[in-house]
Design a protein around this motif. Structure first.
Motif, short mmCIF file in Angstrom:
data_model
loop_
_atom_site.label_atom_id
_atom_site.label_comp_id
_atom_site.label_asym_id
_atom_site.label_seq_id
_atom_site.Cartn_x
_atom_site.Cartn_y
_atom_site.Cartn_z
N THR A 97 36.11 -10.69 -29.22
CA THR A 97 36.05 -9.24 -29.42
C THR A 97 34.82 -8.84 -30.21
OG1 THR A 97 38.46 -9.04 -29.32
CG2 THR A 97 37.26 -7.26 -30.43
N TRP A 154 31.54 -6.62 -28.91
CA TRP A 154 31.19 -5.37 -29.59
C TRP A 154 29.85 -5.47 -30.32
CZ3 TRP A 154 36.54 -4.11 -32.31
CH2 TRP A 154 37.47 -3.74 -31.32
N GLY A 181 39.06 -2.34 -34.33
CA GLY A 181 38.43 -1.11 -33.84
C GLY A 181 38.17 -0.12 -34.96
N ASP A 230 34.34 0.82 -36.06
CA ASP A 230 34.13 2.08 -35.36
C ASP A 230 34.09 1.87 -33.85
OD1 ASP A 230 33.89 4.80 -35.23
OD2 ASP A 230 31.72 4.85 -35.58
N LYS A 231 35.04 1.09 -33.36
CA LYS A 231 35.13 0.77 -31.94
C LYS A 231 36.55 1.08 -31.43
CE LYS A 231 31.01 -1.19 -31.29
NZ LYS A 231 30.03 -0.73 -30.26
N GLU A 232 37.06 2.20 -31.84
CA GLU A 232 38.44 2.52 -31.51
C GLU A 232 38.68 2.72 -30.01
OE1 GLU A 232 39.67 4.96 -35.52
OE2 GLU A 232 37.74 5.30 -34.54
N GLU A 264 36.98 1.28 -27.61
CA GLU A 264 36.91 -0.06 -27.01
C GLU A 264 38.20 -0.84 -27.28
OE1 GLU A 264 32.65 1.17 -27.84
OE2 GLU A 264 34.62 1.42 -28.76
#
Length: 324
Positions: free
Chosen positions: A64, A68, A159, A163-165, A167
């Motif tokens: 993950t 990202w 996330g 700051d990858k909510e 995704e």
């Protein structure tokens, strides 16, 4: 879930952006004082909003984080599957494996965030001593909680952290869809056996408890072909004879090739698929004769993250549907 800013940010804004530190362009920095709150296995944790030095030791998060584009300053590189691009990044300090760790190497990384867990869980106290200024997160799936929900919880918190909510939501939705597809395709009453192949031997995976496949029985409501007392979660499975496996005559056989992840380049390695196909004891087993053998992704043993399970459930669904 929206990122929760702490009072540190409010104070920072009240004093003016100049008091927050950071670069000339106004970007967040690790020492800006800006933080967010997330919840891990031990409660609410205050972590940097934009961590500048990230360390990761939990195998389930490596794919993950790589997808990202999260930069790592240090990590358990020795435990990563070769398929992960972090293994080719020479700038990442390798903390070794859980059996032969180089914990002191974390000092060089000067982390402000450490994502610790899985095989390195027992080393957390020492890592905290060596990196006293870092925030720590442990997102291991918790015992007694639905495993698929725990994978999604882990992804959701990651996330929030990076700051990858959006995704994270995509990953969680993909897992749900793969499980739903496989569950709908499974014929209730079909019996299932799960095994781990290691060193040429097959280890029995206990439904609900065993390594990797154990939770799959609970998630999908699978009917076990065999149940063994006092079974556990050994990384090579429990010691059950191949004859006992054959006698249980499963309709479906789920297989993890442990050596494919850790010993595929070693002399004498034999793929699990060949071992099963060449086994005289399994020759008349329904799962084998009907081609109902489903293999986990080759890097499963050193991955086991949400993407691994999504790929596996998708493969299982395809086999159940007869589309693979």
């Amino acid at each position: 879930m929206t990122r929760t800013r702490s009072l540190a940010l409010i104070g920072c804004l009240a004093l003016g952006l100049g008091a927050c530190g950071g670069g000339a362009d106004g970007a967040d920095s690790g020492d800006s004082g800006e933080t967010i709150e997330v919840t891990d296995n031990t409660g609410t944790q205050e972590i940097p909003a934009s961590p500048q030095s990230v360390v990761a030791t939990d195998n389930r998060v490596f794919e993950t984080l790589a997808d990202w584009d999260v930069e790592l300053s240090a990590g358990a590189v020795s435990l990563m599957p070769d398929s992960n691009p972090y293994t080719e990044d020479e700038d990442i300090v390798d903390l070794g494996s859980h059996r032969e760790p180089d914990l002191e190497a974390i000092v060089e990384a000067e982390p402000d965030l450490v994502i610790n867990g899985q095989r390195f869980t027992d080393h957390e106290d020492k890592l905290k001593e060596l990196a006293p200024d870092a925030a720590f997160l442990n997102l291991d799936p918790r015992e007694g909680e639905p495993f698929d929900e725990e994978l999604k919880r882990q992804t959701e918190v990651l996330g929030e952290t990076f700051d990858k909510e959006d995704e994270a939501t995509e990953l969680n939705d993909a897992l749900d869809a793969s499980i739903d597809r496989a569950t709908k395709a499974y014929a209730k009453g079909d019996t299932v056996m799960a095994v781990i192949v290691s060193g040429g031997d097959m280890g029995y995976v206990a439904p609900g408890e065993g390594r990797t496949f154990g939770p799959v029985f609970d998630i999908m409501g699978l009917e076990p072909a065999l149940e063994v007392e006092d079974s556990g979660d050994d990384h090579q499975g429990d010691d059950v004879s191949v004859e006992a496996i054959a006698k249980s005559n499963p309709d479906w056989l789920l297989v993890m090739d442990r050596d494919a992840a850790v010993a595929a380049d070693e002399e004498g390695y034999t793929p699990a698929k060949k071992l099963i196909e060449d086994s005289e004891a399994l020759a008349d087993v329904t799962a084998v004769t009907e081609g109902n053998v489903v293999y986990a992704p080759e890097d499963t043993y050193t991955n086991e993250g949400i993407q691994t399970y999504t790929e596996f459930f998708t493969s299982f669904a395809e086999a159940l549907e007869g589309t693979s």
